[in-house]
Design a protein around this motif. Structure first.
Motif, PDB file in Angstrom:
ATOM      1  N   ARG A  72       0.830  -1.206   0.000  1.00 37.34           N
ATOM      2  CA  ARG A  72       0.000   0.000   0.000  1.00 37.34           C
ATOM      3  C   ARG A  72       0.865   1.258   0.000  1.00 37.34           C
ATOM      4  N   ASN A 119       0.761   4.079  -2.919  1.00 37.08           N
ATOM      5  CA  ASN A 119       0.446   5.465  -2.570  1.00 37.08           C
ATOM      6  C   ASN A 119       1.562   6.436  -2.916  1.00 37.08           C
ATOM      7  N   TRP A 153       0.795  11.740  -5.265  1.00 39.64           N
ATOM      8  CA  TRP A 153       0.942  12.734  -4.211  1.00 39.64           C
ATOM      9  C   TRP A 153       1.756  13.926  -4.688  1.00 39.64           C
ATOM     10  N   ASP A 184       5.867  15.157   4.321  1.00 34.72           N
ATOM     11  CA  ASP A 184       4.867  14.442   3.529  1.00 34.72           C
ATOM     12  C   ASP A 184       4.841  12.950   3.857  1.00 34.72           C
ATOM     13  N   HIS A 203       1.580  13.361  10.842  1.00 32.80           N
ATOM     14  CA  HIS A 203       0.806  12.469   9.972  1.00 32.80           C
ATOM     15  C   HIS A 203       1.298  12.626   8.534  1.00 32.80           C
ATOM     16  N   LEU A 224       2.340  10.060   4.642  1.00 31.54           N
ATOM     17  CA  LEU A 224       2.050   8.958   3.726  1.00 31.54           C
ATOM     18  C   LEU A 224       2.122   7.603   4.421  1.00 31.54           C
ATOM     19  N   ASP A 269       1.331   6.956   7.445  1.00 32.84           N
ATOM     20  CA  ASP A 269       0.094   6.822   8.224  1.00 32.84           C
ATOM     21  C   ASP A 269      -1.079   6.458   7.318  1.00 32.84           C
ATOM     22  N   ASN A 270      -1.114   7.065   6.126  1.00 28.51           N
ATOM     23  CA  ASN A 270      -2.209   6.785   5.194  1.00 28.51           C
ATOM     24  C   ASN A 270      -2.170   5.347   4.689  1.00 28.51           C
ATOM     25  N   SER A 271      -0.991   4.733   4.707  1.00 23.74           N
ATOM     26  CA  SER A 271      -0.838   3.362   4.226  1.00 23.74           C
ATOM     27  C   SER A 271      -0.963   2.341   5.353  1.00 23.74           C
ATOM     28  N   GLN A 322      -4.731   0.939  10.352  1.00 29.04           N
ATOM     29  CA  GLN A 322      -4.999   1.442  11.701  1.00 29.04           C
ATOM     30  C   GLN A 322      -5.942   0.545  12.485  1.00 29.04           C
TER      31      GLN A 322
END
Length: 207
Positions: free
Chosen positions: A41, A45, A51, A120, A140, A142, A144-146, A149
Motif C-alpha cells: 500500500r 500510494n 501525491w 509528507d 501524519h 504517507l 500513516d495513510n498506508s 490502523q
C-alpha cells in the motif's frame, strides 16, 4: 457416434493445465502478512501521480522500488526520486537558480526539499500538542495513510518510523550532465544531502 466419443474423452481427460506445479503450490501456501500489505500500500500510494511535490514548485515524487525491509538491522528502506515538472514556470526558475548558486546554497535548497519530503512521509517529529515542552511525536503523512490502523496501533507505526531509512535522488540534471543530487535520512532521523559528480562527492553536509 464419433463426435460423442471424442466429447467423452475430453470430459474425462486429466486437466493438466489446471494443475499447479510445486513452485505455485509453495507460493500459494505462504500467507500474506499485514506488514506485506502495508509495504504494498505504501508503494502504491507513493507513485508519481499519487501525491504532490514541493509546496512552492511543481514536482513529482516517485518511489523507485518496493519498500525493502532488512531483517538483520531491522530497517525499512525507502528509495524515492523527486522529479521536477518541466512545464511549470516556477519549477524552471527554481532549477535555474539551484544550478547558479554556490554549492553551500545548493545544499541548503536540497535540505529544504528533504524537510518537505519528510513532512509528507510523516517522518518529522514535533512537540505533542504543539507545545514547546513535551513529548516529541511524528506528524501524519504517507506512512500513516498506508498503515492498517484498524488492526495495529500508532505506537507500532511510530517504532517502524524510528527504523526507516529514506534515500532520495533529486532528478534536476539532464541525462547528459554528470551531476547527481542526493539526500538521505538515517535510522536516527539525521538528514544529509550531497552533490556528486561522476561518482565523486563534491560537497556534503549534514544539518
Amino acid at each position: 457416434m464419433k463426435k460423442i466419443f471424442i466429447l467423452t474423452i475430453l470430459l474425462f481427460a486429466k486437466p493438466a493445465l489446471s494443475q499447479a506445479d510445486n513452485s505455485f503450490k509453495t507460493l500459494m501456501n505462504i500467507p500474506v502478512t499485514a506488514f506485506d500489505l502495508f509495504l504494498y500500500r505504501l508503494y502504491e500510494n507513493a507513485q508519481c501521480h499519487a501525491w504532490p511535490g514541493y509546496k512552492l514548485i511543481g514536482t513529482l515524487k516517485c518511489m523507485n522500488r518496493l519498500p525493502q525491509y532488512n531483517p538483520e538491522n531491522n530497517e525499512l528502506i525507502l528509495s524515492l526520486s523527486i522529479i521536477p515538472d518541466p512545464t511549470d514556470e516556477k519549477t524552471i526558475a527554481y532549477i535555474k537558480r539551484i544550478k547558479s548558486v554556490p554549492k553551500e546554497q545548493k545544499l541548503k535548497m536540497l535540505r529544504a526539499g528533504m524537510d518537505t519530503l519528510m513532512d509528507d512521509l510523516g517522518l518529522t517529529k514535533s512537540p505533542k500538542n504543539n507545545k514547546k515542552r513535551g513529548k516529541m511525536i511524528y506528524g501524519h503523512g504517507l506512512l500513516d495513510n498506508s498503515w492498517i490502523q484498524k488492526n495495529f496501533s500508532k505506537k507500532t507505526l511510530s517504532k517502524i518510523k524510528d527504523n526507516t531509512i529514506v534515500n532520495v535522488r533529486f532528478a534536476i540534471s539532464k541525462p547528459t550532465e554528470y551531476w547527481d543530487y542526493k539526500g538521505k535520512r538515517d535510522k536516527n532521523g539525521n538528514i544529509s544531502v550531497e552533490i556528486i559528480n561522476r561518482g565523486y562527492i563534491l560537497s556534503q553536509v549534514e544539518l
